[in-house]
Motif scaffolding. Structure first.
Motif, short mmCIF file in Angstrom:
data_model
loop_
_atom_site.label_atom_id
_atom_site.label_comp_id
_atom_site.label_asym_id
_atom_site.label_seq_id
_atom_site.Cartn_x
_atom_site.Cartn_y
_atom_site.Cartn_z
N CYS A 241 52.41 -27.02 -13.76
CA CYS A 241 52.90 -27.48 -12.63
C CYS A 241 52.47 -28.91 -12.54
O CYS A 241 51.34 -29.30 -12.75
CB CYS A 241 52.48 -27.05 -11.23
N ILE B 277 58.09 -29.65 -8.71
CA ILE B 277 58.68 -29.81 -7.15
C ILE B 277 58.27 -31.09 -6.47
O ILE B 277 58.76 -31.37 -5.57
CB ILE B 277 58.21 -28.37 -6.36
N TYR B 278 56.97 -31.58 -7.06
CA TYR B 278 56.45 -32.71 -6.38
C TYR B 278 56.82 -34.20 -7.23
O TYR B 278 56.47 -35.27 -7.25
CB TYR B 278 54.89 -32.80 -6.58
N SER C 41 62.35 -29.34 -1.02
CA SER C 41 61.05 -29.05 0.04
C SER C 41 60.27 -30.21 -0.01
O SER C 41 59.82 -30.64 1.25
CB SER C 41 60.38 -27.69 -0.54
N LYS C 42 59.72 -30.66 -1.12
CA LYS C 42 58.54 -31.77 -1.03
C LYS C 42 59.23 -33.22 -1.08
O LYS C 42 58.90 -33.98 -0.23
CB LYS C 42 57.52 -31.49 -2.02
N ALA D 202 63.17 -28.32 -5.94
CA ALA D 202 63.78 -28.12 -4.65
C ALA D 202 63.97 -29.51 -3.82
O ALA D 202 62.99 -30.41 -4.37
CB ALA D 202 62.96 -27.19 -4.03
N ASP E 211 57.24 -26.41 -13.14
CA ASP E 211 57.18 -26.61 -11.71
C ASP E 211 57.19 -28.01 -11.31
O ASP E 211 56.12 -28.55 -11.56
CB ASP E 211 56.38 -25.88 -11.11
N TRP F 1 48.75 -23.63 -8.18
CA TRP F 1 49.44 -22.96 -7.03
C TRP F 1 49.98 -21.62 -7.31
O TRP F 1 51.09 -21.35 -8.01
CB TRP F 1 50.57 -23.98 -6.24
N GLY G 55 64.85 -22.16 -2.01
CA GLY G 55 63.69 -23.13 -2.23
C GLY G 55 63.17 -22.54 -3.67
O GLY G 55 63.64 -21.86 -4.60
N GLY G 56 61.77 -23.22 -3.94
CA GLY G 56 61.38 -23.09 -5.11
C GLY G 56 60.92 -21.61 -5.48
O GLY G 56 60.87 -20.96 -6.68
N ARG G 57 60.27 -20.77 -4.41
CA ARG G 57 59.66 -19.72 -4.67
C ARG G 57 60.58 -18.43 -5.23
O ARG G 57 60.21 -17.88 -6.28
CB ARG G 57 59.04 -19.11 -3.45
N ASN H 269 50.20 -29.34 -7.95
CA ASN H 269 49.26 -28.85 -6.57
C ASN H 269 48.17 -28.05 -6.98
O ASN H 269 48.41 -26.87 -7.99
CB ASN H 269 50.43 -28.05 -5.83
N ARG I 218 65.42 -24.95 2.63
CA ARG I 218 65.31 -23.78 1.77
C ARG I 218 66.47 -24.17 0.78
O ARG I 218 67.41 -23.38 0.89
CB ARG I 218 65.56 -22.59 2.66
C1 PLP Z 1 53.89 -26.41 -6.76
C2 PLP Z 1 54.65 -25.77 -5.70
N1 PLP Z 1 55.67 -25.01 -6.24
C3 PLP Z 1 56.72 -24.37 -5.76
C4 PLP Z 1 56.32 -24.39 -4.06
C5 PLP Z 1 57.35 -23.54 -3.22
O1 PLP Z 1 58.30 -24.38 -2.77
P1 PLP Z 1 59.37 -23.92 -1.77
O2 PLP Z 1 58.74 -24.27 -0.29
O3 PLP Z 1 60.58 -24.71 -2.08
O4 PLP Z 1 59.71 -22.49 -2.06
C6 PLP Z 1 55.45 -25.02 -3.51
C7 PLP Z 1 55.08 -24.93 -2.30
O5 PLP Z 1 54.17 -25.36 -1.52
C8 PLP Z 1 54.47 -25.86 -4.42
O6 PLP Z 1 53.40 -26.23 -3.92
#
Ligand code: PLP
Length: 426
Positions: A171, A214-215, A246-247, A244, A212, A127, A101-103, A175, A255
């Motif tokens: 980002c 991710i969206y 994820s979203k 990722a 970032d 975020w 995942g991104g974290r 978010n 993950r």
């Molecule tokens: C802006 C942003 N970056 C990264 C993440 C983390 O993503 P992941 O669930 O893939 O670790 C999130 C999750 O809410 C997010 O909102």
């Protein structure tokens, strides 16, 4: 027991704590329209069918041993093609790092760039940057963004802080706001970073952008959202992308995340994560590679998924703007991307108390994202929102807003909306 200074000082995530407190109230039987969650209800928004099939078949084929620490070669080759096709950028597999995942990737990027005391610039609301700066003992340099700029940090707001900063954490789509940079805005930010790095001596640390995105697959305008290297190729040596499944594919529990950027930075991130071991699971890596290789399946999923999310965001935004027209103390910023709507609720005190106790509507205040000057603004997520619940939720909202215009007798609610939690800026 005495623990490390970090252990003593690091708080848990305020965003998760607020969301969990609402879930607990739901579990105890309260009817709440839960718009706090940065996640999806899989019953409403399942992962792509092909991805699901591939995960199951990967386990049936016993893809259950260690993956390569930096990500399997077949997945990285697929990601290189995906980045080319969906973003128009060329990154070879060797400049890509895969993790759970991104974290972990954001964590690793901070670790390779930030030394204790180094300045990190980040906007608020945003975020989790505050936690990553704390984990790396960096110096927080916070930019309070403005609603008139859709809460995006602009070059002129960043410029006064740029000298001696080592990381600019951005980002976009953002978010909690669901807003994007325009090409011109992002270009100005990137040019600032390039000029600052040209000014620095050879022995000085450069200023990197952690981007970032991710969206980014959930952007609702016709064109793809602006992107640093596309709008300013000179920024490439300093830009680290985070992405990722994820979203964009409603796959938060799958993950699999990836990052790409300058080879020397990615190499060091690989070294750090090889010890952390936050690898994406083998079967999920195999499945994501098989899914992303099928461009038709990806496009077809995104088309359908995005239209269902956007439909909800637009319906709520339109209604809130109509309430505003009717003189009620609310506003909303037009949704541009992600699963979030930025909403203003201009009630006296903490509007989340009035909304939760008076209408059973749970939103996240921007203070949970580090903002101190945007106390009237909230994130409304539609990730767990049933279409048929929108009408009743909006009616409840309208009732509370109309009531707020009546003379107040006594207190508005039954205390804090989230039990003993406070809306401290994390
Ligand atoms: C802006 C942003 N970056 C990264 C993440 C983390 O993503 P992941 O669930 O893939 O670790 C999130 C999750 O809410 C997010 O909102």
């Amino acid at each position: 027991m005495k623990l490390s200074q970090l252990a003593e000082s690091i708080p848990g995530s305020a965003i998760l704590a607020l969301g969990n407190a609402v879930k607990e109230r739901i579990r105890k039987g309260e009817k709440i329209y839960n718009h706090t969650v940065g996640d999806f209800d899989p019953a409403i928004f399942p992962i792509p069918a092909l991805l699901e099939e591939e995960i199951i078949s990967a386990y049936k084929n016993r893809q259950t041993n260690y993956p390569l620490a930096e990500g399997n070669a077949d997945l990285k080759e697929t990601l290189s093609a995906f980045i080319r096709d969906f973003q128009g950028l060329h990154y070879p597999a060797s400049d890509i790092l895969v993790a759970a995942g991104g974290r972990p990737l954001i964590y690793a990027a901070y670790q390779v760039i930030v030394d204790p005391g180094d300045k990190v610039i980040y906007p608020v609301p945003s975020w989790n940057n505050n936690y990553y700066v704390q984990l790396t003992k960096g110096k927080h340099c916070v930019i309070e963004t403005a609603p008139e700029n859709h809460f995006m940090p602009l070059a002129e707001e960043i410029a006064p802080h740029i000298k001696d900063a080592v990381l600019l954490a951005l980002c976009a789509p953002q978010n909690p706001t669901g807003t994007c940079y325009s090409t011109e805005q992002l270009k100005a930010v990137c040019r600032l970073v390039v000029a600052e790095n040209e000014r620095r001596g050879a022995d000085e640390k450069k200023l990197c952008i952690l981007y970032d995105q991710i969206y980014h697959l959930l952007a609702y305008q016709d064109a793809a959202p602006a992107d640093p290297v596309m709008v300013c190729p000179e920024v490439r040596p300093y830009c680290i992308y985070i992405d990722a499944v994820s979203k964009g594919f409603a796959a938060t529990g799958v993950r699999v995340g990836w990052c790409y950027g300058p080879a020397p930075v990615i190499a060091k991130m690989k070294a750090i994560l090889s010890h952390v071991g936050a690898w994406a699971p083998m079967a999920e890596q195999k499945a994501v590679a098989a899914f992303l290789r099928n461009t038709d399946a990806v496009k077809s999923f995104l088309g359908h998924f995005k239209s269902r999310i956007f439909d909800r965001l637009q319906q709520i935004c339109k209604a809130i703007r109509a309430f505003k027209e009717a003189g009620l103390p609310v506003d909303a910023i037009a949704p541009q991307a992600s699963i979030y709507l930025t909403v203003k609720i201009d009630l006296p005190g903490d509007a989340s108390v009035a909304l939760l106790n008076g209408a059973g509507i749970a939103l996240l205040p921007f203070s949970a994202f580090g903002a101190t000057k945007s106390e009237k603004w909230y994130r409304l997520s539609v990730g767990t929102c049933r279409k048929e619940a929108i009408g009743p939720m909006l009616q409840e909202l309208k009732n509370v807003l109309e009531k707020s215009r009546e003379p107040v007798h006594g207190s508005q609610g039954r205390g804090g909306p989230y039990g003993s939690l406070e809306h401290s800026p994390q």
